[in-house]
Design an enzyme around this catalytic site. Sequence first.
Site, PDB file in Angstrom:
ATOM      1  N   LYS A  70      40.183 -48.300  32.374  1.00 36.20           N
ATOM      2  CA  LYS A  70      39.885 -46.858  32.382  1.00 36.20           C
ATOM      3  C   LYS A  70      40.052 -46.236  33.757  1.00 36.20           C
ATOM      4  O   LYS A  70      40.712 -45.201  33.909  1.00 36.20           O
ATOM      5  CB  LYS A  70      38.454 -46.622  31.871  1.00 36.20           C
ATOM      6  CG  LYS A  70      38.048 -45.159  31.924  1.00 36.20           C
ATOM      7  CD  LYS A  70      36.623 -44.932  31.455  1.00 36.20           C
ATOM      8  CE  LYS A  70      36.246 -43.466  31.588  1.00 36.20           C
ATOM      9  NZ  LYS A  70      34.865 -43.199  31.149  1.00 36.20           N
ATOM     10  N   ASP A  82      35.925 -30.314  35.794  1.00 36.15           N
ATOM     11  CA  ASP A  82      36.467 -30.163  34.447  1.00 36.15           C
ATOM     12  C   ASP A  82      35.373 -30.259  33.385  1.00 36.15           C
ATOM     13  O   ASP A  82      35.669 -30.493  32.215  1.00 36.15           O
ATOM     14  CB  ASP A  82      37.544 -31.227  34.184  1.00 36.15           C
ATOM     15  CG  ASP A  82      37.024 -32.639  34.362  1.00 36.15           C
ATOM     16  OD1 ASP A  82      35.887 -32.794  34.846  1.00 36.15           O
ATOM     17  OD2 ASP A  82      37.745 -33.593  34.016  1.00 36.15           O
ATOM     18  N   ASP A 118      33.371 -31.720  28.413  1.00 34.48           N
ATOM     19  CA  ASP A 118      34.268 -32.401  29.340  1.00 34.48           C
ATOM     20  C   ASP A 118      35.690 -32.394  28.811  1.00 34.48           C
ATOM     21  O   ASP A 118      35.929 -32.656  27.635  1.00 34.48           O
ATOM     22  CB  ASP A 118      33.822 -33.859  29.544  1.00 34.48           C
ATOM     23  CG  ASP A 118      32.577 -33.941  30.407  1.00 34.48           C
ATOM     24  OD1 ASP A 118      32.695 -33.648  31.596  1.00 34.48           O
ATOM     25  OD2 ASP A 118      31.517 -34.279  29.872  1.00 34.48           O
TER      26      ASP A 118
END
Length: 1157
Positions: A914, A1073, A845
Amino acid sequence: MSALRWTRGAAGLGRALSSSGRRRPTLEEGTLSGLCSSRRSSAASPREQDAQKEWGHAELLEVLEARVRQLQAESTSQVKKGPMNRPLKGRSGRWAQKLEAEKLVKQKRQEGFLDQQKQSYTLHTEPRIWSKKLASCLQQSKKRAPKSSEEEEQQLTWALQAAMLKRSSCTPARTQAKVVEANFLLLQQKFLVFFECCACTDNMPLAHHMLVTHHSKCDRQQLLTLDMYNTVMLGWARKGSFKEMVYVFIMLKDAGLSPDLWSYAAALQCMGRRDQDVHTIQKCLKQMKEDGFQPQQLFTDLALAGEERAVLLRAVTKVEPAFSPPPQAPSPVNTSTLLREIYAKRKMLKTLRRQWEVELLRVLQQTKATMACQAQEGQPTLYPFLCLLSEGEFVSMLLQVLRVLPAQGEPLLHLAHDLGLRVLNRHLVKQKQVTNHVEKLRQRYSQYLRLLACNTQVEAPFLPREYWELLGPPESPPQQPWALPVLLQLGKQLAELLVQAVQMPHNLAAPQGSRRLIPVLYHVYSFRSYRQVGILKPHPAFMQLLETAAEPTLIFETTEVPMLCPPLPWMSPHAGPYLLSSTKLMRALEGTTQHQHLLERCAPAQLHGALDALTQLGNCAWRVNGRVLDLVLQIFRDKGCARLGVPPPRSEAPQPARQRLPPGSSPVHKAELRKELERCLKAAREMHSLRSEALYRLSLAQHLRDRVFWLPHNMDFRGRTYPCPPHFNHLGSDLARALLQFAEGRPLGQRGLDWLKIHLVNLTGLKKRDSLSMRLAFADQVMEEILDSADNPMTGRKWWMEADEPWQTLACCMEIAQAVRSPDPTAYISHLPVHQLMGTPCGQDGSCNGLQHYAALGRDSAGAASVNLTPSDLPQDVYREVATQVEDFRQQDAKEGLQVAQVLEGFITRKVVKQTVMTVVYGVTRYGGRLQIEKRLRELSDFPQEFVWEASHYLVRLVFKSLQEMFSSTRAIQRWLTESANLISHAGWPVEWVTPLGIPIIQPYHREAKVQVKGGIQSITFTSSVNISQKPNTLKQKNGFPPNFIHSLDSSHMMLTALHCYRRGLTFVSVHDCFWTHATDIPVMNEVCREQFVRLHSQPILEDLAKFLEERFCSVSRSLKPSELALVTKLQETLRSLPETGNFDLRQVMRSTYFFS
């Protein structure tokens, strides 16, 4: 066939094939040993004993030879070099010479023995008949030598007729009940298998010989059963051998057995093949009826092949011309009282569907006739659309849609759109089938598959698209989709047919004549959000019938399931991966045409990068992880587990504390109960939706178990790639990813096992801030837990269940356990073949991928260090850094006496900030960020809930302030992109750009316009915001440009990585990604990933973007109003004032360990 069956008692076989005073015919070695004797050498003849001794000596000789070679090897150090074929001196050499001489003698004796055994012998044909009456029947047919084959057949016919009339006189041995030894039964089973094998291999003379030999001896005749006689008789009947068939039939009667239905079927089949006279067949049928069998039973009770049934029917109809086989009997129904309701409901559902088919066909024909008349009067109707498919196809499609309607109903707009698309897709496929396109495609596809074969050598290393181009030009012109109003009008008409025709009894238990019919579908209105929506809702009785019937089959459209063959390469926006079905290169809302027009205006070579990347992603072959699937199915059937991502059934939904309030309850209590009921109903609907989604995924996984399949890809308008099959792919949840494995495996190599361990620790989420070496050491520390999870996932300590991604963790535990227990872990093949555990793809990742692209665009050194673009000993955690800086701001405000800052003490964590940090780079506003933080604060049980609203406002301001300080260049680029899009959209254009790989992109945000499809049970009104002729939605255009632009860069990086990994021979897939490959190839993929990131951002991306936007929107040829001219001038100034960049050196990315980790 077990080894025991074929290797015991060679001597017994010899006796079985021999007759008194005659030599035995020889069989090939190892074919039929042990059919007659359960003991190895009892009563063996002297010749057989000699043969056994010869073979025994040969075996001993081989042992001694091995010992000689061992002694020779031990003595090589004492022997001088010389010719390799020179005999060794000494005792071992003399011994070897002596054994060699003895070996030659034994070999000659053995060859002589085998030569004797290979002599040809005559197989027995005529049996010995023990019954005097039957023997006389056979002898009378032989008294006069036949002059021709016809006369011989006539004599055999008389013998057969006499044998049929002879009543079976069963001997006491046949009728007396006795205890049969197990060995005797085993021997009979071996005999029956022997006869069946002879019949299958066309070795009927040997089978006949075996039967005659044993029938001719009283002691051996007891082994023969009726099935054995029938098997041989059927074998001769299939060959049309009348003489041998008569012999077997007479032997059957002579053995005291009564012919059964198979016996008469063999006789009649042989007569049918020989075109026997009517009188003989009539005698056979008459005797069969006297024995209690009817001709109809030949076709209902016996499992015969189609050709055998035809021959049998020919024989019967020769006697009875009016005879016809009875229709196939209905499938038997289980009569258990416990299962009666289920099977009765299924039967009732089938009956109703047959009735619905008839009624739908009638209504469809009536509708077509009406529309045909209207069309003849000059009115444009749907008549030609209803002629595109056969009426049966329309009916089948409508019943299929009826099966999948949810209990809460489906909006008529969605249902009409779905039906219209189904008709269009079937029509496009049918057009290819009626032309010669399918045959030409088959030939080209066979040649194309040679390239994909791993052992195929081609003249040049072509890409799949280039190889397909060499095979010739496209065979069919591109097929254009229908306009959205046409799809909706056609689909609405079909939905109305369904409502009109499909009815069911109000009470299914009522008698047939007194049932009142009710519609299965109801058209009702409901409020969805603030809009009134027309819904087609199934009757609860119908849904209950479906649920009770519990039909085991799900039906999907072909484009909704993975492919069982490699996809075609993407060749153009029109030519996609499916062989017959059509799909879009760029997925978008239905009715959107601007993306398609933009792609069609591109030069063909401009799209080659995107087309080749999509082809490579689709060419990855997959398999199902069977062990994980078994565990998931076990939990799914056991009411699920929400913690593990296995949705529980709707029956487990929360129930309100009270269904009704007592009389006299206050309005407040009534309102509370109403809200509670709504919450429970909403939860039940969500659980049903999740359960259905899981059912689709697990059903497809079970269907694809032990198969290789492929997932073709396309992309959205930003260039991000997605698998086309929606229900089962690697873009799903943790559970969906754990069910998938690479079909192609690779050895782990020197570092593959280490990367598997690191990947496992990444999945647990336990060591996010530790170095790779620390993660590897941690995996070794918990190896006992890993092995326990792999061996006892549901009964052990269940360590894997505590991971962030539990199912992927379990799959990786199983893989590691298999690897560490293999003899050589470096040679372990990291994938699952049939019945073996296969390797889990290692996912890598990007760390806050959007911020990485912003930092690289702005050459922001501080931002680059925060998102791991620079080398470091430990991975940097941008979310924790933002949380730390927010905490510093909070402490300052708390010292100044700000109450909300004091309340938040101890609650500002990485998890709270986050999501907002992650989505800021994708255009989240302060309002959206506040909602995200509010949700996180409400999850904290000890946080005072009365401060949630004020605290979320306060925190989102601090998060944005921290990001401004940490990523100054990032915020500057975001503002520049937002301002440019704002000016472009205010000038009346949607924002367009071209990615570094040449993909043209246009943002599909326009002001909504209402379109209405009138008529029928309801006028359908839908809003369209995707037409380029409409004015752009300024707010969505400016807010969407920054994240969409970053997504396009992200997809460009992924496509470059995919193409270069293909060139390096790697298996590669991506989840945006997150890049996947085999464990052994992780270092190579990381190197390619870094190289392509540096190459991508070494291009003048922002400069090229500004140049394109200026040419596209500032070079206006038409005359402009003063206000428009001012906008264009301001846009030109903005585009030319690019944000300042820092001095970050992109080459540092090549040395960053944690750029992808």
